[in-house]
Design a protein around this motif. Structure first.
Motif, PDB file in Angstrom:
ATOM      1  N   GLU A  36      25.608  19.920 -17.915  1.00 55.77           N
ATOM      2  CA  GLU A  36      24.518  20.209 -16.980  1.00 55.77           C
ATOM      3  C   GLU A  36      25.031  20.515 -15.577  1.00 55.77           C
ATOM      4  O   GLU A  36      24.416  21.288 -14.830  1.00 55.77           O
ATOM      5  CB  GLU A  36      23.539  19.032 -16.927  1.00 55.77           C
ATOM      6  CG  GLU A  36      22.694  18.860 -18.176  1.00 55.77           C
ATOM      7  CD  GLU A  36      23.427  18.131 -19.296  1.00 55.77           C
ATOM      8  OE1 GLU A  36      22.817  17.947 -20.365  1.00 55.77           O
ATOM      9  OE2 GLU A  36      24.600  17.736 -19.097  1.00 55.77           O
ATOM     10  N   PRO A  65      17.053  21.392 -18.799  1.00 55.80           N
ATOM     11  CA  PRO A  65      18.318  20.680 -18.556  1.00 55.80           C
ATOM     12  C   PRO A  65      18.701  20.647 -17.090  1.00 55.80           C
ATOM     13  O   PRO A  65      19.285  19.674 -16.602  1.00 55.80           O
ATOM     14  CB  PRO A  65      19.346  21.448 -19.391  1.00 55.80           C
ATOM     15  CG  PRO A  65      18.719  22.759 -19.710  1.00 55.80           C
ATOM     16  CD  PRO A  65      17.244  22.526 -19.729  1.00 55.80           C
ATOM     17  N   TYR A 117      19.147  17.179 -14.914  1.00 58.13           N
ATOM     18  CA  TYR A 117      20.404  16.915 -14.219  1.00 58.13           C
ATOM     19  C   TYR A 117      20.169  16.629 -12.740  1.00 58.13           C
ATOM     20  O   TYR A 117      20.773  15.713 -12.175  1.00 58.13           O
ATOM     21  CB  TYR A 117      21.360  18.103 -14.370  1.00 58.13           C
ATOM     22  CG  TYR A 117      22.602  17.943 -13.530  1.00 58.13           C
ATOM     23  CD1 TYR A 117      23.579  17.013 -13.870  1.00 58.13           C
ATOM     24  CD2 TYR A 117      22.782  18.700 -12.372  1.00 58.13           C
ATOM     25  CE1 TYR A 117      24.714  16.844 -13.090  1.00 58.13           C
ATOM     26  CE2 TYR A 117      23.914  18.535 -11.586  1.00 58.13           C
ATOM     27  CZ  TYR A 117      24.873  17.609 -11.955  1.00 58.13           C
ATOM     28  OH  TYR A 117      25.981  17.442 -11.179  1.00 58.13           O
TER      29      TYR A 117
END
Length: 200
Positions: free
Chosen positions: A58, A110, A114
């Motif tokens: 990520e 994602p 993150y």
């Protein structure tokens, strides 16, 4: 004799190279399918080198996205700066950003995960979006003109705006019926109302 700034420059070049390679692989195979081992192999570096720059996939995505977003939005900035008010400038940026995310929706979940994980871990710097600096500069200019309140530092206002932005993207991801452009327009309206409120 090498200058003290050489190693940081080399590290930055390596990091940028890894981000470029990661983005190309994500675009070719899809984010979920790409492994850290693939990124290292394609970049021609040892896995340890990759993990030294990006401890998780990520993190590579975040850098790649920031660079790609900055590159794609950079032609817009001249038009944005031709606008007179902070609100119209930010409206141009956020509208273009909404269109960009709609074309790259698979990366959004994602990336958002993150960013909030990095916030919880107290990580700084590498995950910061270049847009924070853009926001802060526009806010500072608006404060100098007396357009918005000046009792809050531009970087802090920029950070507030950025996390409102991330929250809007998160809502959009959770509900397919939402329009990201509409969500970001609401973010801007909320932010401007607070930014123009008297601090006294």
């Amino acid at each position: 004799m090498s200058t003290p700034s050489h190693p940081p420059r080399k590290r930055e070049r390596t990091r940028d190279h890894l981000g470029t390679v990661a983005w190309a692989l994500f675009e070719q195979f899809g984010y979920e399918a790409v492994t850290m081992e693939q990124i290292a192999a394609e970049a021609g570096v040892a896995r340890g080198t990759l993990y030294n720059h990006f401890p998780v996939k990520e993190a590579a995505l975040a850098l790649a996205l920031h660079e790609q977003l900055a590159s794609d939005l950079s032609p817009l900035m001249h038009k944005v700066m031709a606008r007179r008010s902070l609100q119209t400038r930010l409206a141009g940026i956020l509208d273009a950003s909404a269109q960009w995310w709609e074309a790259h929706r698979d990366y959004a979940a994602p990336y958002i995960r993150y960013r909030f994980q990095a916030l919880g871990d107290g990580q700084q710097g590498q995950s910061d979006s270049d847009m924070l600096a853009v926001y802060a500069s526009l806010i500072e200019q608006a404060q100098a003109k007396g357009e918005i309140r000046d009792d809050i530092a531009p970087p802090l206002l920029a950070s507030h705006l950025h996390f409102l932005y991330l929250g809007a993207v998160l809502r959009w991801l959770e509900n397919n019926r939402l329009s990201l452009r509409h969500e970001l327009a609401q973010v801007l309206a909320f932010f401007m109302a607070a930014a123009m409120a008297s601090g006294r």
